[in-house]
Write an enzyme that holds these catalytic residues in place. Structure first.
Site, PDB file in Angstrom:
ATOM      1  CE  LYS A  42      -7.426 -33.737  -7.277  1.00  0.00           C
ATOM      2  NZ  LYS A  42      -8.145 -33.984  -8.535  1.00  0.00           N
ATOM      3  CE1 TYR A  44      10.769  -6.002   1.624  1.00  0.00           C
ATOM      4  CE2 TYR A  44       9.157  -7.756   1.791  1.00  0.00           C
ATOM      5  CZ  TYR A  44      10.438  -7.286   1.986  1.00  0.00           C
ATOM      6  OH  TYR A  44      11.373  -8.111   2.531  1.00  0.00           O
TER       7      TYR A  44
END
Ligand SMILES: *Cc1c(COP(=O)(O)O)cnc(C)c1O
Length: 403
Positions: free
Chosen positions: A48, A286
């Site tokens: 999965k 940033y």
């Protein structure tokens, strides 16, 4: 000189950002895990979440070639991605199935996990509507203490009456999932859950419905509690060469069995996209969260949180350049980040950088990144972007980084 190195690094077919999947390591993990199982216990390869970020198709092909008896996915869309590779190996849906998905599940030929009679009813109806279809194998999930999916013990008689009235469905298995087996070396709760599952089997049998398979073990249970193995173990994280937790590793040691050697299957690599000098006093990235106290050299890397490099690694993580640690500087951006290479002279454009993996004596494991981020190794690998190229290294060869 830098140009020669750049030329070499750029000539190969390697993309600027990619995952390398070590097929031999995956195979070896499956074999090592099989060694701790009694003969006859089946293995489900849990693929999965894009095979925990490793790439569902490549891993499914390896698992099937290795002879696993089952494949496990979360939902139908994941099954469709690997359906052509399953080659007769049954696939179980471990997540919930909704009544509205009944016809699709039946047509797909997967074995659903069912915890609601309404869903069972819809599946039986879909089977009746499909002429010539064989009885649909279903796995009924039993609630034993996780309180996620599952039916309560008092519902079992009604389920038995339902199954008798609906030969369209076949009780392939009953199963459960442990709540805290990874989180502790004290398996009191897991033992209670297992006892409840065994009690549920007796209740099903008393109602005339004997499940063909009893299964409960995830990797941690398979590694530390032999009594959980039942008829089938569902192996996720350990098959990818990662221990479910520190506590699981400790429990395996304490149980006088050091446990199998697990080899990480995945490495994550990129290349230097720009080398730049930062004068003392300048900010990086940033938020101006980092300010250079001295002249520095930075490598700009074409990887960011979009790719799965967690933003929590801003100013905390490190990468490997030439086998040495280069600290992450400033904030992780969406598609880029910066690493400090001041002490690594002559790093060239296009040079290889390891984000996760081993380079000589240094390594960065999914556990290392998880510890820095305050999460678990599962999340680090499962969130690696689906868009990243995944290169299968097969047969085993020396990577350019470890040579
Ligand atoms: C994901 C999953 C597993 C595998 O768990 P690991 O800890 O990765 O081995 C097993 N069973 C179920 C129901 C799951 O959802």
């Amino acid at each position: 000189m830098t140009h020669a190195r750049e030329g070499r690094a750029d000539r190969g077919p390697r993309p600027a950002l990619y995952l390398e999947i070590d097929g031999a390591a995956y195979r070896q993990n499956l074999r090592a895990l099989r060694q701790i199982l009694a003969p006859g216990v089946r293995c489900m390869a849990v693929v999965k979440a894009n095979a925990y970020g490793h790439g569902a198709r490549a891993i499914t092909a390896l698992a099937v070639a290795e002879g696993v008896e089952y494949l496990g996915v979360h939902a139908l869309d994941e099954f469709r991605e690997i359906a052509d590779l399953a080659a007769g190996v049954p696939v179980a849906l471990l997540g919930p199935t909704l009544p509205s998905e009944a016809a699709s599940v039946l047509a797909a030929g997967v074995e659903p996990t069912v915890s609601e009679l309404e869903t069972a009813e819809a599946l039986a109806e879909a089977q009746r509507a499909a002429p010539g279809a064989a009885a649909l194998p279903i796995h009924v999930k039993v609630e034993t203490g996780t309180h996620r999916q599952g039916i309560l013990p008092e519902e079992i008689p009604a389920w038995c009456r339902f199954l008798h009235a609906h030969p369209e469905l076949r009780l392939r298995g009953i199963h459960t999932h442990y709540a805290n087996i990874e989180d502790t070396t004290d398996q009191t709760i897991a033992r209670r859950q297992l006892a409840r599952l065994q009690e549920a089997r007796r209740a099903f049998a008393a109602g005339g419905c004997v499940p063909e398979l009893l299964h409960s073990a995830c990797s941690a249970a398979a590694l530390v509690m032999d009594q959980t193995h039942g008829d089938l173990v569902r192996l996720g994280i350990a098959s990818y060469g990662l221990w479910p937790s520190r506590e699981t590793f400790l429990s395996a040691l304490l149980s006088h069995r050091a446990g199998p050697e697990l080899l990480p299957v995945l490495s994550w690599k990129t290349r230097v996209a720009q080398v730049k000098t930062v004068p003392a006093g300048e900010y990086v990235g940033y938020g101006c969260s980092f300010r250079a106290t001295h002249a520095m050299r930075l490598a700009v890397l074409p990887v960011g949180y979009y790719d799965g490099y967690d933003r929590r690694l801003s100013g905390r993580g490190y990468v490997l350049v030439r086998g040495r640690r280069a600290p992450v500087v400033g904030r992780i951006c969406m598609n880029m980040m910066m690493a400090d290479i001041t002490d690594l002279p002559d790093v060239a454009l296009g040079e290889e950088v390891i984000l996760l993996g081993r380079w000589g004596a240094e390594s960065i494991s999914a556990d290392d990144l998880a510890a820095l981020c305050g999460t678990i190794n599962y999340e680090i690998v499962a969130r690696l972007g689906r868009h990243l190229p995944r290169l299968l290294r097969e047969p085993r060869e020396t990577s350019p980084a470890s040579g």
